[in-house]
Design an enzyme around this catalytic site. Sequence first.
Site, PDB file in Angstrom:
ATOM      1  N   GLU A  40      30.170 -31.102  61.876  1.00  0.00           N
ATOM      2  CA  GLU A  40      30.391 -30.572  60.526  1.00  0.00           C
ATOM      3  C   GLU A  40      30.028 -29.095  60.441  1.00  0.00           C
ATOM      4  OE1 GLU A  40      32.092 -31.875  58.357  1.00  0.00           O
ATOM      5  OE2 GLU A  40      32.192 -33.939  59.060  1.00  0.00           O
ATOM      6  N   TYR A 123      29.237 -30.124  50.522  1.00  0.00           N
ATOM      7  CA  TYR A 123      30.208 -30.832  51.349  1.00  0.00           C
ATOM      8  C   TYR A 123      29.542 -31.469  52.568  1.00  0.00           C
ATOM      9  CZ  TYR A 123      33.244 -31.796  55.154  1.00  0.00           C
ATOM     10  OH  TYR A 123      33.811 -32.430  56.211  1.00  0.00           O
ATOM     11  N   ASP A 141      36.326 -31.864  50.752  1.00  0.00           N
ATOM     12  CA  ASP A 141      36.522 -30.564  51.384  1.00  0.00           C
ATOM     13  C   ASP A 141      37.843 -30.005  50.871  1.00  0.00           C
ATOM     14  OD1 ASP A 141      38.406 -32.115  52.594  1.00  0.00           O
ATOM     15  OD2 ASP A 141      38.175 -31.174  54.546  1.00  0.00           O
ATOM     16  N   CYS A 196      49.578 -33.755  54.452  1.00  0.00           N
ATOM     17  CA  CYS A 196      49.624 -33.015  53.189  1.00  0.00           C
ATOM     18  C   CYS A 196      48.980 -31.647  53.386  1.00  0.00           C
ATOM     19  CB  CYS A 196      48.898 -33.810  52.102  1.00  0.00           C
ATOM     20  SG  CYS A 196      49.238 -33.241  50.420  1.00  0.00           S
ATOM     21  N   CYS A 203      56.159 -34.718  53.835  1.00  0.00           N
ATOM     22  CA  CYS A 203      56.203 -35.849  52.905  1.00  0.00           C
ATOM     23  C   CYS A 203      56.955 -37.060  53.475  1.00  0.00           C
ATOM     24  CB  CYS A 203      56.828 -35.414  51.578  1.00  0.00           C
ATOM     25  SG  CYS A 203      55.955 -34.050  50.780  1.00  0.00           S
ATOM     26  N   CYS A 206      54.465 -39.275  54.866  1.00  0.00           N
ATOM     27  CA  CYS A 206      53.271 -39.520  54.048  1.00  0.00           C
ATOM     28  C   CYS A 206      53.267 -40.934  53.469  1.00  0.00           C
ATOM     29  CB  CYS A 206      53.194 -38.515  52.906  1.00  0.00           C
ATOM     30  SG  CYS A 206      51.739 -38.761  51.853  1.00  0.00           S
ATOM     31  N   CYS A 212      53.230 -40.118  44.757  1.00  0.00           N
ATOM     32  CA  CYS A 212      52.635 -38.786  44.649  1.00  0.00           C
ATOM     33  C   CYS A 212      53.128 -38.081  43.388  1.00  0.00           C
ATOM     34  CB  CYS A 212      52.990 -37.954  45.879  1.00  0.00           C
ATOM     35  SG  CYS A 212      52.426 -36.236  45.783  1.00  0.00           S
TER      36      CYS A 212
END
Length: 293
Positions: A40, A123, A141, A196, A203, A206, A212
């Site tokens: 991270e 975060y 995030d 995305c 898309c 997706c 969406c």
Amino acid sequence: MTATEHRLDVDRLLVFFGDHGRDLPWRRPEAGPWGVMVSEFMLQQTPVVRVLPVFEAWMRRWPRPADLAADSSGDAVRAWGRLGYPRRALRLHAAATAITNDHDGAVPSDIPELLSLPGVGEYTARAIAAFAFGARTPVVDTNVRRVLSRVVRGVDSVREPATPADRRELESLLPTESVRAARFSAAVMELGALICSAGDPDCDRCPLSGRCAWRAAGYPPTPARRAVQAFAGTDRQVRGKIMALLRAAHGPVAGSVIDTAWPDPIQRDRCVASLITDGLAVTDRDGGLSLPG
DNA sequence: GACCCGTGGAG
DNA sequence: TCTCCAAGGGT
């Protein structure tokens, strides 16, 4: 609205994550909380592909927080290599030291305790709690923020830090069971990273395209973002050049060599001074500059 | 809230 | 060449 009815369809996302989620080393069980934490830190503003080799070397060298704490902050900065923002290496070293001294060498699972560590913000604390310990907490995030905005609210987002409102919104959509909730957050993040994306969302691939709100609204345009910070000629660039010299050397670097990093002596000296202030460099009695010992 | 802090690949 | 950007945090 139940967890399986909202736009961020949990089952679809978890299937997507299982089928297409990347096999990243920090997602393997053997990474442990320390591996998650290291990843991270490295991933803050830095692409995955560049983090991978540095992460592997880092974990081999310092498999536990105490191992890192036992070495110098300069060793951490050198091992950080060219990931950028070397203050992150300094903070990771300081966090490892705090974990060693105050937490019996174990990465804490409690979010307030995580937040107290250097370099751990809203975060990162939640990412560690969720991904390392399976906590039910909203991990937002820039990827998750973008997906939330598009899929749920039907508008694109500007690339800005997540807000408490973003976290509240995601929390309201989290599955009840904690480990499932943590995996859900990872799946939303992965969707934002792989499908995305900010530039050209894919898309057709997706799993959420059918529900969406952004797609249904005809892809309303992305709001203008604030101008990105310039880089060429800034102190950041000059500091980077000086740090590259220090990393390459294994002893003090003479002032005459530092002078080659940047032509303007005023700016050069200012940057050297700021690096020293930040703890990224130290001077020896002969005026040489080096990484902290 | 505004601004600062690195890096190198992609278009 | 040049712009934009990629899992934020600190002041």
